[in-house]
Enzyme design. Structure first.
Site, PDB file in Angstrom:
ATOM      1  N   ASP A 169       0.827  -1.208   0.000  1.00 53.09           N
ATOM      2  CA  ASP A 169       0.000   0.000   0.000  1.00 53.09           C
ATOM      3  C   ASP A 169       0.862   1.259   0.000  1.00 53.09           C
ATOM      4  O   ASP A 169       0.604   2.214  -0.748  1.00 53.09           O
ATOM      5  CB  ASP A 169      -0.908   0.018   1.235  1.00 53.09           C
ATOM      6  CG  ASP A 169      -2.101  -0.905   1.114  1.00 53.09           C
ATOM      7  OD1 ASP A 169      -2.474  -1.262  -0.007  1.00 53.09           O
ATOM      8  OD2 ASP A 169      -2.666  -1.265   2.163  1.00 53.09           O
ATOM      9  N   ILE A 170       1.867   1.275   0.858  1.00 52.17           N
ATOM     10  CA  ILE A 170       2.674   2.482   1.019  1.00 52.17           C
ATOM     11  C   ILE A 170       3.461   2.795  -0.255  1.00 52.17           C
ATOM     12  O   ILE A 170       3.483   3.944  -0.720  1.00 52.17           O
ATOM     13  CB  ILE A 170       3.604   2.331   2.234  1.00 52.17           C
ATOM     14  CG1 ILE A 170       2.760   2.358   3.521  1.00 52.17           C
ATOM     15  CG2 ILE A 170       4.668   3.423   2.256  1.00 52.17           C
ATOM     16  CD1 ILE A 170       3.532   1.962   4.763  1.00 52.17           C
TER      17      ILE A 170
END
Length: 408
Positions: A169-170
């Site tokens: 996600d990051i």
């Protein structure tokens, strides 16, 4: 104080959880006015607790600074009128719904780009807006598993493990922010808005980097090596008397200095360890020797020895140790933040350090709908109209934010 680089840029943020909010947080750190458009119940990560600060989850707080919140039920009559007004005065839209959902809600690119042809619209999804997996649900863990990253993460002979934070996600959020910045630059030169399609799986395939090239070169799948490097040895964590230390012996010259510093000149005479390729081939034997040596002293003692010798080394910190580290504190990466309603709390700083236009943190993470009145007034709604929308459930506000609104 100098102007922020994205001052004057308005972002409509329909994202939730991690990938999208991380992207828009970075844009906010760079000075964009980020309007977080939430459903009436809020971004689901608001409810991912404990821990929490003033009833707001720490997870939500971690990626939602520098944003204003308005909570809108997009299925209610009049809700899309609000979105249209906001789109007319915005530069960027970011969403991370499953492909096709934004269109069903009436906020897809085709519709919004007709309202504002200069809009830059970024969709973040698990697998992208096309291809055979387009409609599959995508989460951090799914992308890590499918990309091969989980298969090369963990100890030899042990099950695969995920990263300690949602790294898929990051990193996808970072890719989305980079793409948006590039699109803004293109628009400055051409006047054209455009559509951006970012996926978790695409990003993780790129993150494979040299491991992917290793397979493409040799046809052999990389193996799990724990903290070790596939092409350098010793380059990993070693147990000490009281913890763990990492050493990065990146070339043969450092190897000679390293072996002498730790009192293991005998290893320099062993032809199995003469060159880096030799040490990689005989990694297990080498690490066995080093582990016996490193267990004789504490992490602090080894750090002193290695630093004096000029060997790259570091303790394997617990999170609390890292957040108290003098370098981390000196760089402003742990800060005190004030919220007018939930009070003072500690949070993370921004790594976006530039000499003229550094990233900055000007707003704490918002309560649900905290800025509803403020945002709606800006696009022409009267207080009476806003109150009516509250009563009809078109918008929602955290009761604490509602009480703090000047209209009451």
């Amino acid at each position: 104080m100098s102007r922020a680089p994205l001052e004057g840029i308005r972002v409509l943020d329909f994202t939730r959880a991690m990938a999208g909010p991380f992207c828009t947080m970075l844009l906010g750190d760079l000075g964009a006015d980020v309007i977080k458009v939430e459903p009436p119940e809020g971004d689901e990560s608001r409810h991912w607790m404990p821990p929490d600060i003033g009833g707001v989850s720490a997870y939500f707080i971690s990626v939602n600074r520098n944003k204003r919140s308005i909570a809108i039920d997009l299925k209610k009559p009049g809700a899309l009128d609000i979105i249209e007004k906001l789109v007319r005065v915005s530069d960027v839209v970011v969403e991370n719904f499953r492909p096709g959902t934004a269109e069903k809600l009436g906020i897809g690119y085709e519709r919004l780009s007709k309202i504002n042809p200069r809009i830059i619209y970024c969709s973040i999804s698990g697998f992208g807006q096309n291809g055979p997996y387009r409609d599959k649900p995508g989460y951090d863990l799914i992308a890590l598993a499918m990309s091969g990253l989980m298969d090369i993460t963990g100890e030899p002979g042990r099950p695969p493990v995920k990263f300690g934070v949602p790294i898929a996600d990051i990193t996808t959020g970072i890719m989305a922010a980079v793409s948006i910045l590039a699109a803004l630059y293109h628009r400055d030169r051409s006047g054209e808005g455009q559509y951006i399609d970012i996926s978790l799986l695409d990003t993780q395939i790129l993150i494979l980097s040299h491991q992917a090239l290793s397979y493409l070169t040799t046809g052999r799948n990389p193996e799990r090596l724990g903290s070790a490097h596939p092409s350098i040895a010793p380059y990993q964590a070693l147990a000490t008397r009281d913890g763990y230390i990492v050493v990065a012996v990146g070339n043969d010259k450092l190897w000679q200095i390293f072996a002498r510093a730790i009192g293991r000149e005998d290893l320099l005479k062993d032809p199995r360890f003469s060159t880096n390729p030799d040490r990689v081939r005989n990694r297990d034997l080498l690490i066995g020797e080093l582990e016996r040596t490193f267990r004789e002293k504490t992490t602090g003692e080894w750090l002193g020895i290695l630093e004096r010798a000029g060997i790259p080394a570091a303790p394997v910190n617990r999170v609390g140790d890292a957040l108290r580290d003098p370098q981390v504190l000196h760089r402003g990466m742990v800060i005190d933040m004030d919220h007018p309603i939930i009070g003072r709390f500690k949070s993370l700083g921004t790594p976006l350090k530039m000499s003229l236009t550094p990233g900055r943190i000007s707003r704490p993470p918002p309560l649900l709908g905290e800025h509803g009145f403020e945002i709606l007034r800006e696009v022409g709604y009267s207080d009476g109209e806003i109150i009516s929308m509250l009563e009809r459930g078109v918008i929602n506000m955290d009761p604490r934010a509602l009480r703090a609104t000047r209209a009451f």
